[in-house]
Design a protein around this motif. Structure first.
Motif, short mmCIF file in Angstrom:
data_model
loop_
_atom_site.label_atom_id
_atom_site.label_comp_id
_atom_site.label_asym_id
_atom_site.label_seq_id
_atom_site.Cartn_x
_atom_site.Cartn_y
_atom_site.Cartn_z
N HIS A 62 0.84 -1.21 0.00
CA HIS A 62 0.00 0.00 0.00
C HIS A 62 0.87 1.26 0.00
O HIS A 62 1.28 1.74 1.05
CB HIS A 62 -0.92 -0.02 1.23
CG HIS A 62 -1.98 1.03 1.21
ND1 HIS A 62 -3.19 0.86 1.84
CD2 HIS A 62 -2.02 2.27 0.66
CE1 HIS A 62 -3.93 1.94 1.67
NE2 HIS A 62 -3.23 2.82 0.97
N HIS A 64 1.46 5.22 -2.14
CA HIS A 64 0.99 6.23 -3.10
C HIS A 64 2.23 6.91 -3.66
O HIS A 64 2.91 7.62 -2.93
CB HIS A 64 0.09 7.25 -2.41
CG HIS A 64 -1.14 6.64 -1.81
ND1 HIS A 64 -2.33 6.55 -2.48
CD2 HIS A 64 -1.34 6.06 -0.60
CE1 HIS A 64 -3.24 5.95 -1.70
NE2 HIS A 64 -2.65 5.64 -0.55
N LYS A 147 -8.65 -1.53 -6.20
CA LYS A 147 -8.86 -0.74 -4.99
C LYS A 147 -10.22 -0.07 -5.06
O LYS A 147 -10.55 0.58 -6.06
CB LYS A 147 -7.77 0.33 -4.87
CG LYS A 147 -7.94 1.30 -3.69
CD LYS A 147 -7.66 0.63 -2.36
CE LYS A 147 -7.81 1.60 -1.18
NZ LYS A 147 -6.73 2.55 -1.02
N ASP A 296 0.96 2.58 3.71
CA ASP A 296 0.09 3.66 3.22
C ASP A 296 0.93 4.94 3.04
O ASP A 296 0.50 6.05 3.38
CB ASP A 296 -1.11 3.91 4.15
CG ASP A 296 -2.20 4.75 3.47
OD1 ASP A 296 -2.05 5.08 2.28
OD2 ASP A 296 -3.18 5.07 4.15
ZN LIG Z 1 -3.76 4.82 0.98
#
Ligand SMILES: [Zn+2]
Length: 430
Positions: A62, A64, A147, A296
């Motif tokens: 996970h 970005h 997702k 994340d």
């Molecule tokens: Zn995320």
């Protein structure tokens, strides 16, 4: 020149324990792990790793990486450099870019960019929308998974209506992963109108709903960033019933709380939000329910965080392993626990063949750490383009010394050696 390397003098973290062992690799593969391997091999390049501990390269499911559309915060090169610096050899990147990855064209474009610039292995998620059910199903075998943003976060992706949810759940291949941002959008909006940021009930409502969908349809479901005891209890019960559900927790939800938010201000703003000390304790107590740790990693610039409408998210790739190794020293985790939640389980759950373990036949993704070194996390030394960490100044114990990606030295003593484009798409050979 020999393609065989023999790592000697180190300790190897396995499923059950840690052993003094040598590791013999040939090309991209591990061929043997054990004592006294050198005697039988004459054409090997010896690699002295005395004093170091070898973990299977970390797999972060996970992240970005912000490309395309947010390259001022991060891009495939800077983000994967941050990954290597954090001991991470494979990242699975989220689709809430600008434009988002929702069709063949945007997937092709992002894959091209990643193929050209990434320095670690990668996979890309597709983003579900209200009207791309057919399209993402047809692209499933080229992606890490689908997702679904059940609650809104950064970017435009949102699937908060039942028809699209049920259609994606029914039609996306059942053996493939649907990963969900599980916060109930109606509840999020209601509490926002009261001036409250996403209290735990938002996550619990959504997880209940999603587990019910997965159970009724009989498909796999992966729940991102669980942050509350209520979610853990729901997931534990579902697993006992045989629901095919897995989950991840982030380092910031394990190592930060609302008390840190007082000092961090907007830099501590994240979705789901940081939780109370009690919730954090519950996550640690129920750690056995958590399949994996995922960062994340969600960089935003300092200017954005200091602006009038700060976006949610914080970087995490470079600090995950040092924090976990510090937790090992504190007696909260064993080294095999760390290998399981950062590599072995992610590889199993996401079907990453030959990754996730230091064993014969596996890919030679190796993260070499010095367990004894105490140091301070420093914003000035980060590779992430955003240039800050919520853990800046924190003292940690355990330092990443070297990283081998598919047998090649890619990160060495603070420097990224790998050239842009070294990273491979985990789906390219399918
Ligand atoms: Zn995320």
């Amino acid at each position: 020149m020999s393609e065989k390397k023999l790592f000697f003098g180190g300790s190897v973290v396995g499923r059950e324990g840690v052993e003094r062992a040598e590791v013999l690799i040939e090309g991209e593969r591990i061929v043997a792990v054990g004592p006294n391997l050198a005697a039988s091999e004459s054409d090997v390049q010896p690699v002295d790793v005395t004093g170091l501990t070898l973990l299977p390269g970390l797999i972060d499911v996970h992240v970005h990486l912000r490309e395309p559309g947010g390259e001022h915060k991060e891009n495939f090169y800077t983000g994967t450099c941050a990954a290597l610096a954090g001991g991470v050899t494979t990242v699975l990147a989220m689709p809430n870019t600008n434009p988002p990855i929702t069709d063949q064209h945007s997937l092709d474009d992002a894959l091209n960019r990643a193929n050209t610039h990434a320095v670690c292995d990668f996979g890309l998620y597709l983003g579900g929308t209200a009207n791309n059910v057919e399209e993402v199903r047809s692209l499933a075998d080229r992606a890490a998974g689908l997702k679904l943003y059940i609650g809104s976060s950064n970017g435009s992706l949102l699937v908060d209506q039942f028809p699209a949810q049920i259609q994606h759940f029914e039609q996306f291949p059942r053996e493939a992963i649907i990963a969900v941002h599980a916060e109930d959008e109606a509840a999020v909006r209601y509490y926002a109108s009261l001036g409250q940021r996403r209290p735990p009930i938002c996550a619990a409502l959504s997880v209940t709903h999603l587990i019910t969908l997965a159970e009724q349809i009989g498909r796999r479901l992966h729940i991102c960033h669980v942050s509350t005891g209520a979610e853990i209890a729901l997931i534990r019960d579902a697993k006992r019933r045989g629901v095919q559900v897995t989950c991840e927790a982030t380092p910031h939800h394990l190592f930060l709380s609302t008390e840190d938010e007082i000092e961090l201000g907007a830099f501590g703003r994240v979705n789901p939000p940081l939780r109370t000390v009690d919730e954090v304790s519950t996550l640690w107590e129920q750690f056995d329910v958590i399949d994996m740790i995922a960062t994340d990693h969600a960089p935003h610039t300092v200017e954005e965080k200091e602006g009038s409408t700060p976006p949610s998210g914080m970087p995490g790739l470079e600090t995950m392993l040092p924090l976990l190794l510090t937790a090992y020293h504190d007696g909260r985790l064993t080294l095999p626990d760390i290998a399981r939640v950062t590599s072995t389980r992610p590889a199993e759950v996401f079907g990453l063949e030959h990754k996730g373990e230091i064993a014969p036949g596996y890919t030679a993704d190796l993260t070499l750490v010095d367990l004894a070194e105490t140091w301070r996390i420093d914003n000035g030394a980060l590779f992430t383009r955003c240039g800050w960490s919520p853990f800046d100044g924190k003292q940690v114990k355990g330092r990443i010394r070297q990283v081998y990606l598919r047998g090649e030295l890619s990160f060495d003593q603070g420097k990224v050696i790998a050239a842009p484009g070294c990273g491979k798409n985990i789906k390219s050979s399918r």
